[in-house]
Scaffold this motif. Sequence first.
Motif, mmCIF file in Angstrom:
data_model
loop_
_atom_site.group_PDB
_atom_site.id
_atom_site.type_symbol
_atom_site.label_atom_id
_atom_site.label_comp_id
_atom_site.label_asym_id
_atom_site.label_seq_id
_atom_site.Cartn_x
_atom_site.Cartn_y
_atom_site.Cartn_z
ATOM 1 N N UNK B 17 0.838 -1.199 0.000
ATOM 2 C CA UNK B 17 0.000 0.000 0.000
ATOM 3 C C UNK B 17 0.879 1.257 0.000
ATOM 4 N N UNK B 18 1.944 1.249 0.821
ATOM 5 C CA UNK B 18 2.848 2.401 0.860
ATOM 6 C C UNK B 18 3.469 2.656 -0.499
ATOM 7 N N UNK B 19 3.914 1.581 -1.125
ATOM 8 C CA UNK B 19 4.535 1.668 -2.443
ATOM 9 C C UNK B 19 3.577 2.310 -3.438
ATOM 10 N N UNK B 20 2.320 1.860 -3.384
ATOM 11 C CA UNK B 20 1.306 2.393 -4.296
ATOM 12 C C UNK B 20 1.078 3.880 -4.017
ATOM 13 N N UNK B 21 1.009 4.252 -2.735
ATOM 14 C CA UNK B 21 0.731 5.640 -2.384
ATOM 15 C C UNK B 21 1.835 6.560 -2.892
ATOM 16 N N UNK B 22 3.082 6.146 -2.646
ATOM 17 C CA UNK B 22 4.211 7.023 -2.973
ATOM 18 C C UNK B 22 4.475 7.069 -4.476
ATOM 19 N N UNK B 23 4.470 5.910 -5.108
ATOM 20 C CA UNK B 23 4.917 5.871 -6.501
ATOM 21 C C UNK B 23 3.786 5.815 -7.520
ATOM 22 N N UNK B 24 2.561 5.708 -7.050
ATOM 23 C CA UNK B 24 1.477 5.614 -8.013
ATOM 24 C C UNK B 24 0.395 6.672 -7.758
ATOM 25 N N UNK B 25 -0.154 6.660 -6.556
ATOM 26 C CA UNK B 25 -1.246 7.588 -6.264
ATOM 27 C C UNK B 25 -0.743 9.034 -6.270
ATOM 28 N N UNK B 26 0.428 9.282 -5.663
ATOM 29 C CA UNK B 26 0.947 10.654 -5.607
ATOM 30 C C UNK B 26 1.215 11.223 -7.002
ATOM 31 N N UNK B 27 1.959 10.497 -7.854
ATOM 32 C CA UNK B 27 2.163 11.019 -9.212
ATOM 33 C C UNK B 27 0.849 11.200 -9.981
ATOM 34 N N UNK B 28 -0.090 10.300 -9.717
ATOM 35 C CA UNK B 28 -1.372 10.395 -10.407
ATOM 36 C C UNK B 28 -2.090 11.699 -10.045
ATOM 37 N N UNK B 29 -2.035 12.021 -8.744
ATOM 38 C CA UNK B 29 -2.641 13.279 -8.305
ATOM 39 C C UNK B 29 -1.915 14.459 -8.948
ATOM 40 N N UNK B 249 -3.729 16.380 -19.425
ATOM 41 C CA UNK B 249 -5.174 16.333 -19.678
ATOM 42 C C UNK B 249 -5.521 15.053 -20.421
ATOM 43 N N UNK B 250 -4.737 14.722 -21.439
ATOM 44 C CA UNK B 250 -5.018 13.507 -22.218
ATOM 45 C C UNK B 250 -4.845 12.262 -21.353
ATOM 46 N N UNK B 251 -3.789 12.275 -20.526
ATOM 47 C CA UNK B 251 -3.564 11.135 -19.630
ATOM 48 C C UNK B 251 -4.751 10.976 -18.687
ATOM 49 N N UNK B 252 -5.234 12.117 -18.159
ATOM 50 C CA UNK B 252 -6.388 12.046 -17.252
ATOM 51 C C UNK B 252 -7.622 11.559 -17.991
ATOM 52 N N UNK B 253 -7.804 12.043 -19.224
ATOM 53 C CA UNK B 253 -9.002 11.627 -19.955
ATOM 54 C C UNK B 253 -8.942 10.133 -20.267
ATOM 55 N N UNK B 254 -7.737 9.617 -20.445
ATOM 56 C CA UNK B 254 -7.573 8.177 -20.639
ATOM 57 C C UNK B 254 -8.054 7.418 -19.390
ATOM 58 N N UNK B 255 -7.653 7.951 -18.246
ATOM 59 C CA UNK B 255 -8.076 7.341 -16.980
ATOM 60 C C UNK B 255 -9.602 7.375 -16.854
ATOM 61 N N UNK B 256 -10.175 8.540 -17.211
ATOM 62 C CA UNK B 256 -11.631 8.668 -17.129
ATOM 63 C C UNK B 256 -12.314 7.701 -18.095
ATOM 64 N N UNK B 257 -11.699 7.521 -19.250
ATOM 65 C CA UNK B 257 -12.284 6.609 -20.239
ATOM 66 C C UNK B 257 -12.353 5.198 -19.677
ATOM 67 N N UNK B 258 -11.295 4.793 -18.981
ATOM 68 C CA UNK B 258 -11.271 3.456 -18.370
ATOM 69 C C UNK B 258 -12.368 3.343 -17.312
#
Lengths: 371, 278
Positions: B17-29, B249-258
């Motif tokens: 969970x820590x790994x996901x928060x630091x290296x995935x969720x944070x960059x995503x935000x 924006x495009x990266x986010x819209x890709x996420x929204x599309x999923x």
Amino acid sequence: MAETALASRPEPQSRASHSLSIRSLSKYYGSLAAVDDVSLEVRQGRFLTLLGPSGSGKTTILMATAGFVQPSAGEILLDDKPITNLPPDKRNFGMVFQGYALFPHMSVEDNIWFPLRVRGVSKSAAAKSVATSLELVQMAHLAKRLPTQLSGGQQQRVALARALVFQPDLLLLDEPLSALDKKLRADLQWELKSLHARLGTTFIYVTHDQEEALSMSDEIVILRDGKIEQQGDPVALYERPATRFVADFLGKSNFIRGQSAGGDAQGFRVKAGEVTLHQAGSQAADQPVLIALRPEKLSVTRARPDLPNAIPGRIAAFNYYGSTFHLQVETGALGDLIVTVPAWKCEIDPAIGNEVWLGWEPDASVVVRDN
Amino acid sequence: MLASQRHTYWLLIVPAVLLMLVFYIYPLIQVLWISVTEPYFGLQNYEALLSRPLLHRIWLTTLRICAITTIITVTLGYLVAYAMARVGERQRTTMMFCILLTFWLSVLIRAFAWVMLLRNGGLINSALMGLGIIDGDLPLLRNEFAVIVGMVHFMMPLAVLPIYSNMSGIDGRYVSAARGLGASPWEAFWHIHLPLSKPGLIAATILVFVFSLGFFITPAILGGGKVVMISEYIQVSFEETLRWGQATMLASSLLFAVLLTLALVARFVDLKKVFGAR
């Protein structure tokens, strides 16, 4: 209880009944013969049971009849028409599978509609037949349920209704009661038998349970290692087993080995160790003889009984089953004999170590072939 | 005892969970943040999604390629899984090995292998010419055809595995029972086997479609710059035109599309069931 329920049910439609002939049927898996040259006639309207232990070939015969197993040799005929090479869907046989195989994604009524659906009958046109079938097995109130929402006994009934709704030429049943508990199994035996009587459809029933076979069948075929060991009506098979295997598999038996020693019109004598027994029937002298003796045909008394065959013994063990006592009696000369006596009129005190007398009539036992 | 055991289980997943928060969720935000603040705060980057025909075209290309890839992959995957569920134990092991084998090859190598096969004068074109079937090179590379071929190839295991795992759980007696009740082989398949394998089919469709949306290397190499899918355009915006606002924006819209895809599917099927949670 089961019988009163039956009386209130709708009258059955009359169905044409059919006969089946199996001629020299064999099925090999590699070099192993699952079924070995079996010939069998099932007369129309009969309830025939294929009975045997696992690996005896009973299921293979049923599957070949249904069309799921292609025989290595032999022929299967329905009313003298060969059907050996017909695919299962062209045979018009109803089948109840072990575990029922109800389609899990369809409701009870859609399951029952299915055989009519693939015969081109729309759901509305099939409604009456489906309803009749559901009433036949007392499941009308659960028509909208999914199979997973039913108990084992209810699933069994739905499977029956599904196999009967299209008025099949034969009904094939593959151990339909084996997944149910003992009480339910006993109730459903009454129901199946009465269903058979009312429908008149030819039933072929596979089981390894000798009690089911005895209670329901018109005819039992006992199979062993892919061959027919003996066939006949339940009473004949139980009372006159031809072989040790049958005497042991159908019910229980004590076996006594001896030597025949001449006789008369009433029967002959059998020397078993130091004991001489009287056996009905006839047998040339000085032959080895194997006698099968049902546990319930022995009498147990405190004093020596007035019977042609009597032997003293000592109770080595006993089990109480409510309605009966099962006693294991050490006789010395004849080894340990198992005796079943009705518990409510047991004359002796069934305690370990007690001395008792066992006795039986010469025609209570039968001579069987040792195999 | 049960409660303390449950605490132990939570401890086991803490590192992940820590790994996901630091290296995935944070960059995503961060990505989401940049998409509404670059070059200045507001939704102007998302407006471009509606107003710029180029972006429409890229999105349409992406969706078209993904849809075609998904349909082909899931169909072929279904056939492979169907065969796999029916062959003997030994053949099944071999088939499974062959399917997993493709996972061990880098996607880059696989894309270049397809280039070798599809290019002008490549194996396919020279073979067809050698046989006298065609006179000149067929345009097999740098088009949607090439991209779809490469993507289908990559996605196959993702379709086969969920379908197979679902199919291997279907009791063979259902189809036998259907046959015994009078259904032809085709009817037994259509009424019984196909509906029962629906969860696997849906899981495979979602998996392949969602993966396809973000595909980058295969379209970039086999499309050769002529077929531009959304991920490739994101990369171009990030690294070449340096328009981070548009890229995020495009990266986010890709996420929204999923997420939208999943929401749409969830309206019709129970996703928990499809993904084996119940």
